[in-house]
Design a protein around this motif. Sequence first.
Motif, short mmCIF file in Angstrom:
data_model
loop_
_atom_site.label_atom_id
_atom_site.label_comp_id
_atom_site.label_asym_id
_atom_site.label_seq_id
_atom_site.Cartn_x
_atom_site.Cartn_y
_atom_site.Cartn_z
N SER A 77 0.82 -0.76 -0.08
CA SER A 77 -0.27 -0.19 0.12
C SER A 77 0.79 1.53 0.39
O SER A 77 0.60 2.12 -0.16
CB SER A 77 -1.13 -0.25 1.34
N GLY A 78 2.05 1.46 1.04
CA GLY A 78 2.62 2.37 1.00
C GLY A 78 3.67 2.69 -0.46
O GLY A 78 3.77 3.78 -0.84
N LYS A 79 3.74 1.26 -1.05
CA LYS A 79 4.27 1.26 -2.22
C LYS A 79 3.34 2.37 -3.13
O LYS A 79 3.69 2.98 -3.85
CB LYS A 79 4.83 0.06 -3.17
N GLN A 80 2.54 2.03 -3.79
CA GLN A 80 1.35 2.14 -4.37
C GLN A 80 0.88 3.72 -4.14
O GLN A 80 1.24 4.62 -4.97
CB GLN A 80 0.37 1.33 -4.37
N LYS A 81 0.89 4.28 -3.00
CA LYS A 81 1.13 5.45 -2.77
C LYS A 81 2.26 6.81 -2.69
O LYS A 81 1.73 7.61 -3.59
CB LYS A 81 1.11 5.87 -1.01
N LEU A 82 3.58 5.71 -3.15
CA LEU A 82 4.82 7.13 -3.31
C LEU A 82 4.03 7.06 -5.14
O LEU A 82 4.46 8.21 -5.85
CB LEU A 82 6.09 5.88 -3.00
N GLU A 89 9.67 3.95 -10.57
CA GLU A 89 9.44 2.70 -9.42
C GLU A 89 10.99 2.35 -8.57
O GLU A 89 11.18 2.23 -7.55
CB GLU A 89 9.87 1.56 -10.89
N GLU A 90 12.57 3.26 -9.61
CA GLU A 90 13.76 3.11 -9.57
C GLU A 90 13.07 3.63 -7.53
O GLU A 90 13.66 3.57 -6.65
CB GLU A 90 14.45 3.86 -10.29
N LYS A 93 11.67 2.13 -5.42
CA LYS A 93 13.18 0.83 -4.41
C LYS A 93 13.82 1.77 -4.07
O LYS A 93 14.00 0.74 -3.01
CB LYS A 93 13.95 0.42 -6.13
N ALA A 94 14.67 2.98 -4.09
CA ALA A 94 15.60 3.01 -3.14
C ALA A 94 14.97 3.72 -1.80
O ALA A 94 15.66 3.20 -1.36
CB ALA A 94 16.19 4.01 -4.28
N LEU A 95 13.98 3.94 -1.73
CA LEU A 95 13.45 4.07 -0.62
C LEU A 95 12.77 3.27 0.37
O LEU A 95 13.45 2.89 1.56
CB LEU A 95 12.59 5.25 -0.45
N ILE A 96 12.38 2.62 0.23
CA ILE A 96 11.51 0.91 0.98
C ILE A 96 12.51 -0.16 -0.27
O ILE A 96 11.61 -1.27 0.16
CB ILE A 96 9.90 0.67 0.66
N GLY A 97 13.00 -0.10 -1.07
CA GLY A 97 13.72 -1.50 -1.06
C GLY A 97 12.46 -2.45 -1.88
O GLY A 97 12.62 -3.99 -2.51
N VAL A 98 11.68 -1.85 -2.40
CA VAL A 98 10.49 -2.91 -2.85
C VAL A 98 10.35 -2.61 -4.44
O VAL A 98 10.25 -1.54 -5.09
CB VAL A 98 9.41 -2.91 -2.85
#
Length: 98
Positions: A77-82, A89-90, A93-98
């Motif tokens: 959910s957090g990834k999608q919000k970002l 995507e890059e 990934k740099a922020l949360i590793g996914v």
Amino acid sequence: MDRDYLQDALHTFNGGNWYGWKKYNDDGTKIPNDQRMTYANIKVIKDGATIPTEAEVNAKIAELKQADADAITKKASGKQKLLDLGLSEEEVKALIGV
């Protein structure tokens, strides 16, 4: 490596390292190592500790599994919000590793 939910659950009772695993059945036969780490083969190794019921252990396992599932859901959910905020995507990934 897969999480060992049984041992993680057991550690929540009696203050941590209170249990071990039987090496022999009641009839004296040796329990194969790959079959020892089950609820039926728990033994108390700390004075004053008691074995929780199997229902209590299973409830704790379910709680731990749900917490893991919730963490995965929150991360997605957090990834999608970002991504919705316009990050690439890059960058995500740099922020949360996914």
